[in-house]
Design a protein around this motif. Structure first.
Motif, PDB file in Angstrom:
ATOM      1  N   VAL A  74      13.774 -35.249 -11.195  1.00  0.00           N
ATOM      2  CA  VAL A  74      14.438 -35.795  -9.852  1.00  0.00           C
ATOM      3  C   VAL A  74      15.914 -35.101 -10.028  1.00  0.00           C
ATOM      4  N   ILE A  75      16.419 -35.208 -11.137  1.00  0.00           N
ATOM      5  CA  ILE A  75      18.069 -34.600 -11.036  1.00  0.00           C
ATOM      6  C   ILE A  75      17.960 -33.216 -10.567  1.00  0.00           C
ATOM      7  N   ASP A  76      17.068 -32.477 -10.914  1.00  0.00           N
ATOM      8  CA  ASP A  76      17.115 -31.170 -10.293  1.00  0.00           C
ATOM      9  C   ASP A  76      16.704 -31.021  -8.788  1.00  0.00           C
ATOM     10  N   LYS A  77      15.893 -31.944  -8.341  1.00  0.00           N
ATOM     11  CA  LYS A  77      15.716 -31.772  -6.943  1.00  0.00           C
ATOM     12  C   LYS A  77      17.057 -32.278  -6.134  1.00  0.00           C
ATOM     13  N   LEU A  78      17.676 -33.257  -6.668  1.00  0.00           N
ATOM     14  CA  LEU A  78      18.907 -33.832  -6.141  1.00  0.00           C
ATOM     15  C   LEU A  78      19.988 -32.793  -6.055  1.00  0.00           C
ATOM     16  N   ARG A  79      20.150 -32.064  -7.104  1.00  0.00           N
ATOM     17  CA  ARG A  79      21.000 -31.000  -7.315  1.00  0.00           C
ATOM     18  C   ARG A  79      20.830 -29.711  -6.273  1.00  0.00           C
ATOM     19  N   GLN A  80      19.410 -29.610  -6.092  1.00  0.00           N
ATOM     20  CA  GLN A  80      18.982 -28.657  -5.084  1.00  0.00           C
ATOM     21  C   GLN A  80      19.342 -29.027  -3.662  1.00  0.00           C
ATOM     22  N   ILE A  81      19.116 -30.473  -3.526  1.00  0.00           N
ATOM     23  CA  ILE A  81      19.479 -30.764  -2.126  1.00  0.00           C
ATOM     24  C   ILE A  81      21.142 -30.704  -1.820  1.00  0.00           C
ATOM     25  N   LYS A  82      21.834 -31.061  -2.739  1.00  0.00           N
ATOM     26  CA  LYS A  82      23.242 -30.991  -2.910  1.00  0.00           C
ATOM     27  C   LYS A  82      23.882 -29.514  -2.437  1.00  0.00           C
ATOM     28  N   ALA A  83      22.996 -28.596  -3.280  1.00  0.00           N
ATOM     29  CA  ALA A  83      23.533 -27.228  -3.083  1.00  0.00           C
ATOM     30  C   ALA A  83      23.022 -26.774  -1.624  1.00  0.00           C
TER      31      ALA A  83
END
Length: 468
Positions: A211-220
């Motif tokens: 989940v953290i990786d997914k949210l970081r991908q969205i942020k980027a």
């Protein structure tokens, strides 16, 4: 006083969620009256004017129909009692504006959006909502709901200002109780004290990291590729309260969000997107759209890690084991709650639940939450329920719990020591009611109030009809 509360309760339900789509027309009537005064008065007479607010005869009649369709009896809600309540609401709203107790458009719209989502869940679609309320377009419905909510929010802010700092001392509670004749003392219904032990299935670290990786991908993607945060929220957010509107919330420091969410939101600059962070609901990122003094317009995305079935089964098995050990006498229920429960709010009090209305430990049977009542109604003394799977109504992870009725109290006449918290609440309500009555009498004298001739014979609870 009881009849007034009953009227207030029924009317509020009609106006806000089930409600009358008619009582928010005062602005239209004020705007139209100068253009067509004769036609307007013939078709739809003015029942009363409170400051800048106009109440039309049609507001009363159509609201009465709505209320009675919902089961309100003619004895509870008459035309006169309803008009009196509508005048009170407009007096509060009028004075709120005078005292600069304003509500923002975003606050009102956010409330309307939540109500629309609830209505859609109840009837199945927006089309059915419009059909039920006899509205041609969602814009018409939103506009009318906006006016209703704005007036109600102004009214509530004013009432809170009047009674917000009122308290009662123990001596005032004692005097209040002693003033009640013995043969008129309230009777409190049968009550229960309930304890619970909770196990929350664990979320594996690997699922959290996904989940953290997914949210970081969205942020980027939003920062580097100019992707729309709003569209990402619609696609990926698991927050039912904001997903459909692109994750949007308007909030201040007083808005009832969890502390972790507010701390992150108020640490960001306009246009900034946060790093992923955790609350009890899951993992979030926040985008600050606009800063307006002490208020923020923000969008956020919530994603909850998946909980494997193996962890759900494990939590159930642990509760089964705890239940068995209590039954075998290895632990008392209170000791087991302290040692094994995952719920911080209850474990240090032996698992004892608190009534959310007054934080007392007792739940009156006739006023209990229906879900909780159904879970405990068949439990005998010293019996412990089987593990119950309960979703989190706020959207957090599900939990398992076992319940026990730890005390039963029969219906009884009020006793000062035994029922102090309930008596204290009654004393506080009486003091607040007196303050409201005094405030209303003062404002009626100072505010332009006009009651239509057809309504001047009403027996209002306030002195709305001034001497001519």
């Amino acid at each position: 006083m009881n009849s007034i509360r009953k009227i207030n309760h029924v009317i509020l339900g009609a106006m806000i969620l089930m409600g009358s789509s008619t009582i928010a027309q005062e602005q239209d009537s004020v705007q139209e009256a100068p253009r067509k005064p004769t036609m307007r008065l013939k078709v739809d007479g003015i029942a009363a004017v409170i400051g800048d607010y106009v109440i039309l005869d049609s507001d009363i009649e159509k609201t009465l129909i709505d209320l009675r369709n919902q089961g309100a009896s003619p004895e509870d809600v008459t035309r006169c009692s309803l008009l009196g309540k509508l005048m009170e609401d407009r007096m509060y709203a009028h004075q709120a504006v005078q005292d600069s107790l304003l509500v923002s458009d975003d606050e009102v719209n956010a409330t309307s959006d939540r109500q629309i989502q609830q209505l859609i869940q109840q009837v199945g679609s927006m089309e059915k909502v419009l059909e039920f309320y006899k509205k041609e377009t969602i814009e018409d419905f939103r506009l009318e709901l906006y006016e209703i909510n704005k007036l109600q929010m102004l009214s509530q802010k004013m009432q809170q200002k009047i009674v917000g700092e009122i308290e009662v001392t123990p001596e005032e509670v004692r005097q209040f109780f002693n003033r009640i004749p013995e043969d008129e003392r309230p009777v409190f219904g049968a009550e229960l004290e309930i304890s619970q032990i909770v196990k929350i299935p664990e979320t594996p670290e690997a699922e959290k990291q996904k989940v953290i990786d997914k949210l970081r991908q969205i942020k980027a993607d939003c920062e580097d590729n100019d992707a729309s945060f709003s569209v990402k929220a619609i696609l990926y957010s698991q927050d039912p309260g904001s997903k459909s509107k692109g994750g949007f919330y308007s909030m201040s420091r007083e808005t009832p969000f969890v502390k972790e969410f507010k701390d992150v939101a108020f640490s960001l600059q306009e246009g900034e997107i946060s790093e992923p962070f955790e609350t009890t609901f899951g993992y979030h990122i926040i985008y600050i759209e606009k800063i307006r003094g002490q208020e923020l317009d923000l969008r956020h995305i919530l994603i909850q890690p998946e909980i494997p079935q193996s962890e759900i089964d494990k939590a159930r098995a642990e509760l089964d084991s705890i239940r068995r050990q209590i039954q075998e006498g290895k632990y008392t229920f209170a000791d087991a709650a302290l040692n094994f429960s995952d719920e911080k709010e209850t474990k240090f009090d032996g698992g004892l639940l608190r009534n959310p209305i007054n934080f007392d430990s007792k739940f009156e049977l006739t006023k209990m939450d229906p879900t909780l009542y159904n879970q405990v109604r068949n439990l005998k003394d010293n019996e412990i329920s089987q593990p119950i799977l309960e979703p989190d109504p706020r959207g957090g992870p599900p939990k398992f719990k076992i319940l026990k009725v730890t005390n039963r109290f029969d219906e009884h006449e009020a006793d000062f020591a035994r029922d102090y918290l309930k008596i204290q609440d009654l004393a506080l309500k009486e003091k607040q009611f007196k303050a409201i009555k005094e405030w209303m009498a003062e404002k009626i004298e100072d505010t332009y109030v006009s009651v239509g001739a057809a309504n001047r014979s009403c027996d209002f609870s306030n002195d709305w009809v001034k001497e001519q």
